[in-house]
Design a protein around this motif. Structure first.
Motif, short mmCIF file in Angstrom:
data_model
loop_
_atom_site.label_atom_id
_atom_site.label_comp_id
_atom_site.label_asym_id
_atom_site.label_seq_id
_atom_site.Cartn_x
_atom_site.Cartn_y
_atom_site.Cartn_z
N MET A 1 19.26 4.17 25.75
CA MET A 1 18.60 4.16 24.46
C MET A 1 18.47 2.77 23.88
SD MET A 1 20.58 7.30 22.69
CE MET A 1 22.08 6.36 22.68
N ASP B 1 10.66 5.72 13.56
CA ASP B 1 9.74 6.67 14.18
C ASP B 1 10.34 8.07 14.21
OD1 ASP B 1 7.45 7.56 15.41
OD2 ASP B 1 8.14 7.05 17.44
N THR C 1 14.10 13.82 15.97
CA THR C 1 14.23 12.77 16.99
C THR C 1 13.83 11.45 16.37
OG1 THR C 1 11.97 12.90 17.84
CG2 THR C 1 13.60 14.39 18.82
N GLU D 1 13.77 6.85 17.16
CA GLU D 1 13.95 5.75 18.09
C GLU D 1 15.08 4.87 17.60
OE1 GLU D 1 10.91 2.47 19.54
OE2 GLU D 1 10.25 4.52 19.96
N ARG E 1 14.99 8.00 23.12
CA ARG E 1 15.05 8.51 21.75
C ARG E 1 16.31 9.34 21.59
NH1 ARG E 1 10.11 8.33 19.15
NH2 ARG E 1 10.58 10.16 17.86
#
Lengths: 293, 348
Positions: B302, B267, B276, B278, B245
């Motif tokens: 990531m 998200d 934060t 994704e 993330r």
């Protein structure tokens, strides 16, 4: 990478040279050494060595005030010749003390290792299950012999000290020189040790059943005592010849002239059968058992 | 990590798995199986982490591999040979620490090792004393070798157990929870010892319930849960499975969230001074080599979405005051949670 190759290469050279068949005896030597260095074993042997001292003193005290009053066959003979203390002491320890000491050593053989967790490390070493069982049985037999010799030696020393040694009058009345008497005493000790190989196998079998050394010791000693009791109940006359303690005291027949072999032979045959049956049972159990301890 | 050149006459072909199981199953009584249809493959030269909560079947598996318990179904091969059938040939080449050390308390540390070495019928008694001394030296117990093992601390016992596994040069080391009971310094020593052994070409199979430990030393890992193998592969592959993330620390959280959403992040979680999200999967995806075994933030972990550098520029261009910006690398714990949908707790 080159470093890796040298290491693996060295390992292979060692393997390809091949292990000597004698190396397999290393574990037996280690096991015997470990058995006799344990304080527990030394205490057991010390107790066994003490029995002839007590028996000797008891006879000495008893005979001082009024002489021998019947009693077991050997006791009246002891006062005449200290050598008979050897036979008296073996007869006194064979029914209870010797099997009990053996029960501790044999019962703990596998179960103790399982309980401590060391069994798994021996097996992945790899000791091999059959090999480990044989080593354990062999060292138990060595303990039988040593324990018997400890009783005999202690008895001989105490007997010589309290009653003196001399020519030996056998149970059949013949008199033989001391040297032959000592030889017969040694033979008696040998037969007594061999009388215990059935119990040793029984103890080892019980030891493969449980992961607790104490439980195995208690169970082995319990079985021995139960059989001794059964051996004295008259109604069980029919089965008694098949109980392993039945012919134990036949070692006295070595003190006849000529030696009366029948019961000795029956005793040793019976012990061999017990050793075979319980040895096989122990092997069948131990080689298939899951080691989860 | 170079695979060991195992060109031995009875050994496995080079490159063949050091440990291989097919449908390995163990069932006790009528309950659910302790180990259920395990297909494990441990490549040579790897440091293989065997991961799972307590009670997930790791130790049962190890006991089956070592021939201590009989599988209910399926089979296992160790160094290319079937277990437990070839135990006498295989096990001298394998060192093991199973469920903690077990010692004879009434023997000295040295005598314990002498006994375990004597148990191996292929160990040369002429070199025994020297090999025992070397093993004691290697785990830092040389000074305490003459003490009775019952006086050892748990950490010393653990070291002695390791020494027993190192009595001979081994092709495979099976270490079940090797750092149990050790202090941080001891754990570091064990980790460096494991790396050193692996560098010498020994394959190390390391079970642990400590994700962190596996992450630090292992090249490969397998995850167990309730008796089943739920994943195995290189640590990089596994970590790539759970994307990392992106985390932005900023006082302007609302604006930051808007910019990040525009750039395709999903998200999004907005905290007090932190956002934060994704990263979307990119066309390339994360290369397995991208995530090293080392710690620290790793941008490539990531996934292959928008370049984080562009994202940061976009944030600043939108007037977002950025205090910190970086990727939170996916840990094995994330992988585990993603795979099992549960926390890392004892299985019921």
């Amino acid at each position: 990478m080159s470093r890796a190759e040298t290491v693996v290469g060295a390992a292979e050279v060692r393997v390809s040279r091949g292990p000597s068949p004698l190396w397999t005896l290393g574990l037996l030597r280690n096991e015997i050494g470990m058995t006799f260095r344990r304080r527990r074993t030394l205490v057991l042997l010390a107790v066994l060595a003490l029995v002839p001292v007590l028996v000797g003193i008891a006879i000495r005290v008893q005979t001082e005030d009024g002489g021998a009053r019947g009693g077991p066959a050997f006791i009246s003979l002891v006062t005449n010749n200290g050598l008979f203390l050897v036979f008296t002491s073996l007869a006194a320890t064979l029914p209870v003390f010797l099997p009990m000491a053996l029960g501790v050593v044999a019962g703990d053989a596998i179960a103790g290792e399982a309980g401590a967790g060391t069994l798994r490390y021996l097996l992945v070493a790899p000791a091999g299950r059959t090999r480990l069982l044989l080593v354990k049985y062999a060292s138990t037999l060595v303990f039988c012999l040593v324990a018997t010799l400890v009783v005999a030696t202690s008895a001989l020393a105490v007997g010589a000290l309290l009653f003196g040694l001399g020519e030996v009058t056998l149970l059949s009345g013949t008199t033989v020189p001391l040297a032959e008497g000592l030889l017969r005493a040694l033979a008696v000790a040998g037969v007594v040790a061999l009388s215990l190989i059935g119990v040793a196998a029984l103890g080892l079998f019980v030891s493969t059943l449980t992961g607790s050394g104490i439980a195995a010791m208690a169970m082995t000693v319990g079985v021995v005592i139960t059989l001794q009791i059964l051996n004295t109940i008259p109604q069980l006359h029919a089965v008694q010849p098949y109980l392993f303690p039945h012919y134990w005291l036949s070692f006295a027949d070595l003190l006849r002239d000529p030696v009366y072999w029948d019961d000795i032979r029956r005793n040793l045959g019976l012990q061999a059968v017990y050793a075979l049956v319980f040895g096989s049972a122990a092997w069948a159990r131990f080689t298939t058992r899951d080691i989860t301890a | 990590m170079a695979p060991p050149s195992s060109n031995g006459e009875d050994g496995a072909a080079p490159g063949a798995p050091v440990i291989e199981t097919h449908g390995l199953t163990k069932r006790y009584g009528s309950g659910p199986p302790a180990v259920d249809g395990l297909d494990l493959s441990v490549p040579p030269g790897s440091i293989f982490g065997f991961l799972g909560p307590n009670g997930s079947g790791k130790t049962t598996t190890i006991r089956m591999l070592m021939g201590l318990i009989e599988p209910t179904a399926g089979g296992a091969r160790l160094l290319g040979e079937p277990m437990p059938g070839a135990a006498r040939r295989v096990l001298p080449r394998v060192g093991a620490l199973i469920e903690g050390p077990a010692l004879y308390g009434f023997l000295t540390g040295r005598a314990n090792l002498l006994r375990y070495d004597a148990a191996d019928p292929t160990a040369d008694p002429r070199t025994r004393a020297a090999r025992v001394a070397t093993a004691l030296e290697r785990v830092g117990l040389a000074a305490a070798a003459g003490k009775k093992a019952r006086a050892y601390s748990l950490g010393m016992k653990q070291r002695l157990g390791l020494a027993a596994a190192l009595l001979r040069p081994r092709e495979l080391l099976v270490l079940d929870e090797p750092t149990n009971g050790l202090d941080p310094q001891g754990m570091r020593e064990i980790r460096s010892l494991v790396r050193e052994l692996a560098a010498d070409g020994t394959t190390v199979f390391l079970s642990s319930h400590l994700l962190d430990e596996i992450e630090q030393v292992c090249t490969h890992a397998a995850v167990m849960s309730r008796g089943r193998l739920i994943a195995q592969g290189t640590v990089a592959e596994l970590a790539a499975g759970a994307r990392g993330r992106l985390a932005v620390t900023t006082p302007d959280t609302a604006e930051a969230a808007r910019v990040l959403k525009e750039h395709g992040l999903t998200d999004l979680v907005v905290g007090e001074d932190r956002v934060t999200g994704e990263l979307p999967p990119g066309p390339g995806g994360a290369g397995p080599e991208a995530v090293g075994a080392g710690g620290g933030p790793d941008p490539a972990g990531m996934g292959g979405g928008p370049d984080p550098a562009d994202l940061n520029a976009a944030l600043v261009a939108a007037g977002v005051r950025v205090r910190a910006f970086g990727a939170e690398r996916a840990s094995l714990e994330d992988v585990f949670v993603a795979l099992t949908g549960e926390g890392f707790d004892v299985a019921g």
